[in-house]
Design a protein around this motif. Structure first.
Motif: not given
Length: 298
Positions: A52-57, A62-68
């Motif tokens: 999530g941090h890398l995508f934001l950079n 992308l929401d953390t819940g969706i990535l989980i």
């Protein structure tokens, strides 16, 4: 082979409550403690945070819940093959609960003390993971891999979580700061300790069951646990009623099943459960039990 335990609506309600509780505590631990402090969790949750941090950079949100949820899909395929359908269905529901609550609970900050955030977040995530394992399912991700390794070797789930989550510490230090990596170690250690405190399947227990239905009890326990038992003649100290005492050694993880069997067969029985330091002789692992159940079914 017909099961003796009647999994009632009350029993299923307990599992649903644990699933919702796990999702809520995990979301609070992430959104109120770990994410604001840039401290990462264990397992797929930690990997989801990093991504999530890398995508934001890179300009993507992308929401953390969706990535989980997305990261757990391939792991559950392995779980269905190795651990069975029933456990994985509940584990998958656990991941959905975690994903939904993480998406719904807003990100906030209780304290700006990074150490307190790391410890509290680890405790909250560990409580959910520990109770999930205690009730026979997981929180997904590396929990499944750790559980498979624990069943194979007999070592604790928490130890394998520590080993497998080492990569999260390295990645956190490489892509972010080594200070975040050090606090992540504290979070993972705290979470693993809480899991081992709640889910202690490696610990052996001895149960003494005083009952007037020893034959029915032995048959039911044998079907559900595949453990050896010793029947000892007994007599009530006050009533002088003739009864029998069943002695059985099992893992702490199996205590839930034992209590269900005892309650179903003889609600008036008396059970004394004690910790056992060690067992010398044949003591079936879960894999050996599953093989015996398969052979009996055939």
């Amino acid at each position: 082979m017909q099961r003796v335990i009647n999994y009632t609506t009350k029993d299923m309600a307990k599992k649903i409550i644990v699933i919702l509780f796990t999702g809520l505590t995990g979301a609070v631990g992430l959104n109120y403690f770990l994410i604001p402090a840039n401290v990462f969790s264990a397992g797929m949750t930690g990997i989801a945070q990093i991504l999530g941090h890398l995508f934001l950079n890179l300009g993507f949100s992308l929401d953390t819940g969706i990535l989980i949820f997305l990261l757990n899909v391939p792991v559950f395929i392995l779980g269905f093959i190795k651990l069975g359908k029933s456990a994985m269905i509940l584990s998958f529901a656990n991941v959905i609960s975690m994903s939904v609550f993480t998406t719904l609970v807003p990100v906030g900050q209780v304290t700006d003390n990074v150490l307190m955030n790391a410890i509290t977040g680890g405790v909250l995530l560990g409580i959910g993971a520990g109770f999930s394992l205690k009730f026979g399912f997981t929180t997904g991700g590396l929990d499944i891999v750790s559980l498979l390794l624990s069943k194979t070797t007999g070592r604790t789930v928490g130890n394998y979580m520590m080993l497998l989550n080492g990569m999260i510490v390295v990645v956190a230090g490489f892509f972010f700061t080594w200070e975040s990596a050090l606090y992540t170690i504290i979070t993972i250690f705290t979470m693993s300790s809480v899991v081992d405190f709640i889910h202690t399947s490696h610990q052996k227990m001895t149960a003494f069951i005083t009952t007037s239905k020893s034959k029915e009890m032995c048959s039911a326990l044998s079907n559900e646990l595949l453990r050896g038992m010793t029947v000892i003649p007994g007599r009530g100290g006050f009533s002088s009623t003739e009864r029998e005492v069943i002695m059985i050694v099992l893992t702490r993880y199996e205590l839930y099943t034992l209590k269900q069997v005892v309650s179903d067969v003889d609600p008036t029985s008396f059970t004394n459960i004690m910790a056992t330091d060690s067992v010398v002789g044949a003591f079936l692992t879960e894999d050996e039990q599953n093989q015996m159940k398969k052979s009996k079914a055939q």
